[in-house]
Design a protein around this motif. Structure first.
Motif, PDB file in Angstrom:
ATOM      1  N   LEU A  62       0.824  -1.209   0.000  1.00  0.00           N
ATOM      2  CA  LEU A  62       0.000   0.000   0.000  1.00  0.00           C
ATOM      3  C   LEU A  62       0.857   1.257   0.000  1.00  0.00           C
ATOM      4  CD1 LEU A  62      -2.818  -1.107   2.437  1.00  0.00           C
ATOM      5  CD2 LEU A  62      -2.960  -0.842  -0.025  1.00  0.00           C
ATOM      6  N   THR A  63       1.994   1.210   0.687  1.00  0.00           N
ATOM      7  CA  THR A  63       2.914   2.347   0.650  1.00  0.00           C
ATOM      8  C   THR A  63       3.424   2.568  -0.769  1.00  0.00           C
ATOM      9  OG1 THR A  63       3.563   1.911   2.929  1.00  0.00           O
ATOM     10  CG2 THR A  63       5.035   3.287   1.633  1.00  0.00           C
ATOM     11  N   ALA A  64       3.807   1.492  -1.444  1.00  0.00           N
ATOM     12  CA  ALA A  64       4.261   1.599  -2.837  1.00  0.00           C
ATOM     13  C   ALA A  64       3.130   2.087  -3.733  1.00  0.00           C
ATOM     14  CB  ALA A  64       4.781   0.248  -3.321  1.00  0.00           C
ATOM     15  N   PHE A  65       1.902   1.649  -3.459  1.00  0.00           N
ATOM     16  CA  PHE A  65       0.735   2.108  -4.221  1.00  0.00           C
ATOM     17  C   PHE A  65       0.546   3.616  -4.043  1.00  0.00           C
ATOM     18  CE2 PHE A  65      -3.931   2.629  -4.660  1.00  0.00           C
ATOM     19  CZ  PHE A  65      -4.086   2.155  -5.956  1.00  0.00           C
ATOM     20  N   SER A  79       8.345   8.157   2.554  1.00  0.00           N
ATOM     21  CA  SER A  79       7.500   8.152   1.355  1.00  0.00           C
ATOM     22  C   SER A  79       6.602   9.384   1.312  1.00  0.00           C
ATOM     23  CB  SER A  79       6.669   6.871   1.284  1.00  0.00           C
ATOM     24  OG  SER A  79       5.744   6.813   2.339  1.00  0.00           O
ATOM     25  N   ASP A  80       6.145   9.861   2.487  1.00  0.00           N
ATOM     26  CA  ASP A  80       5.347  11.092   2.516  1.00  0.00           C
ATOM     27  C   ASP A  80       6.157  12.292   2.045  1.00  0.00           C
ATOM     28  OD1 ASP A  80       3.129   9.775   3.403  1.00  0.00           O
ATOM     29  OD2 ASP A  80       3.309  10.424   5.484  1.00  0.00           O
ATOM     30  N   LEU A  81       7.385  12.405   2.541  1.00  0.00           N
ATOM     31  CA  LEU A  81       8.235  13.520   2.118  1.00  0.00           C
ATOM     32  C   LEU A  81       8.480  13.490   0.613  1.00  0.00           C
ATOM     33  CD1 LEU A  81      10.929  13.720   4.936  1.00  0.00           C
ATOM     34  CD2 LEU A  81       9.366  15.515   4.241  1.00  0.00           C
ATOM     35  N   PHE A  82       8.819  12.324   0.103  1.00  0.00           N
ATOM     36  CA  PHE A  82       9.080  12.188  -1.327  1.00  0.00           C
ATOM     37  C   PHE A  82       7.821  12.499  -2.135  1.00  0.00           C
ATOM     38  CE2 PHE A  82       9.158   9.461  -5.139  1.00  0.00           C
ATOM     39  CZ  PHE A  82      10.252  10.023  -5.780  1.00  0.00           C
ATOM     40  N   SER A  83       6.699  11.909  -1.737  1.00  0.00           N
ATOM     41  CA  SER A  83       5.455  12.073  -2.497  1.00  0.00           C
ATOM     42  C   SER A  83       4.971  13.518  -2.498  1.00  0.00           C
ATOM     43  CB  SER A  83       4.363  11.176  -1.917  1.00  0.00           C
ATOM     44  OG  SER A  83       4.718   9.822  -2.019  1.00  0.00           O
ATOM     45  N   HIS A  84       4.931  14.132  -1.328  1.00  0.00           N
ATOM     46  CA  HIS A  84       4.425  15.499  -1.266  1.00  0.00           C
ATOM     47  C   HIS A  84       5.362  16.491  -1.940  1.00  0.00           C
ATOM     48  CE1 HIS A  84       1.989  13.626   1.950  1.00  0.00           C
ATOM     49  NE2 HIS A  84       1.061  14.355   1.371  1.00  0.00           N
ATOM     50  N   SER A  85       6.655  16.257  -1.845  1.00  0.00           N
ATOM     51  CA  SER A  85       7.594  17.132  -2.548  1.00  0.00           C
ATOM     52  C   SER A  85       7.396  17.026  -4.055  1.00  0.00           C
ATOM     53  CB  SER A  85       9.033  16.761  -2.181  1.00  0.00           C
ATOM     54  OG  SER A  85       9.257  16.926  -0.815  1.00  0.00           O
TER      55      SER A  85
END
Length: 181
Positions: free
Chosen positions: A81-84, A145-151
């Motif tokens: 789910l994190t990868a999703f 993953s939150d930092l990467f995704s939101h950035s």
């Protein structure tokens, strides 16, 4: 000699007398103190973490996430789910960047945002529901993953016709300041 009045009553009633192991005596032979050595094994520091979801839609999100976790196939793990969620962030960034050619690509960004929400929100819920939590690992992976995704999402908004790049960078700075606090 009279007994020391500050002496612990356990020392005075010690069956082995004044020369018992762990009993310190004064020069006059009076018991002074008892040494209790407790060698404790160092335990890992534990933090009590309480998940607080006080968002505007939090009262609707919690039952929805519980519903999703209860119906998730057993072969799907929280890491999936994190990868999703990260894939959803990539899809969102792609949609925003492609919207320079046509605004219809924003539908792809909306789909990516939905995927990011499902993946990012339900990974921890699924781990808690199945009792397979890994607090340190899960916190690290989720935060990274939150930092990467939101950035990635905020920078791609700046590259789209939806917002000026400077405004998107200011939004990213505000997010990073709030995230680190």
């Amino acid at each position: 000699m009279p007994a020391n009045t500050n002496t612990d009553s356990r020392i005075r009633s010690h069956p082995a007398g004044k020369h018992a192991p762990g009993v310190a005596t004064l020069r006059r032979g009076e018991p002074f103190c008892t040494l209790h050595a407790r060698i404790a094994k160092p335990k890992a520091a534990r933090m009590a973490l309480i998940r607080l979801n006080a968002s505007v839609l939090g009262s609707l999100e919690r039952p929805a996430l519980a519903w999703i976790a209860a119906r998730m196939p057993p072969w799907i793990l929280p890491d999936h789910l994190t990868a999703f969620g990260v894939a959803g962030a990539l899809l969102t960034a792609t949609g925003f960047i492609l919207s320079n050619g046509s605004l219809r690509w924003l539908w792809l960004a909306c789909l990516g945002l939905l995927m990011n929400w499902v993946g990012d929100s339900s990974d921890g819920t699924l781990a808690r529901y199945r009792h397979i939590e890994r607090p340190r690992y899960g916190f690290f992976v989720d935060s990274t993953s939150d930092l990467f995704s939101h950035s990635m999402i905020l920078l791609s908004v700046g590259l789209s016709p939806c917002a000026h790049f400077t405004v998107a960078c200011l939004g990213l700075i505000a997010f990073l300041m709030g995230f680190s606090y």
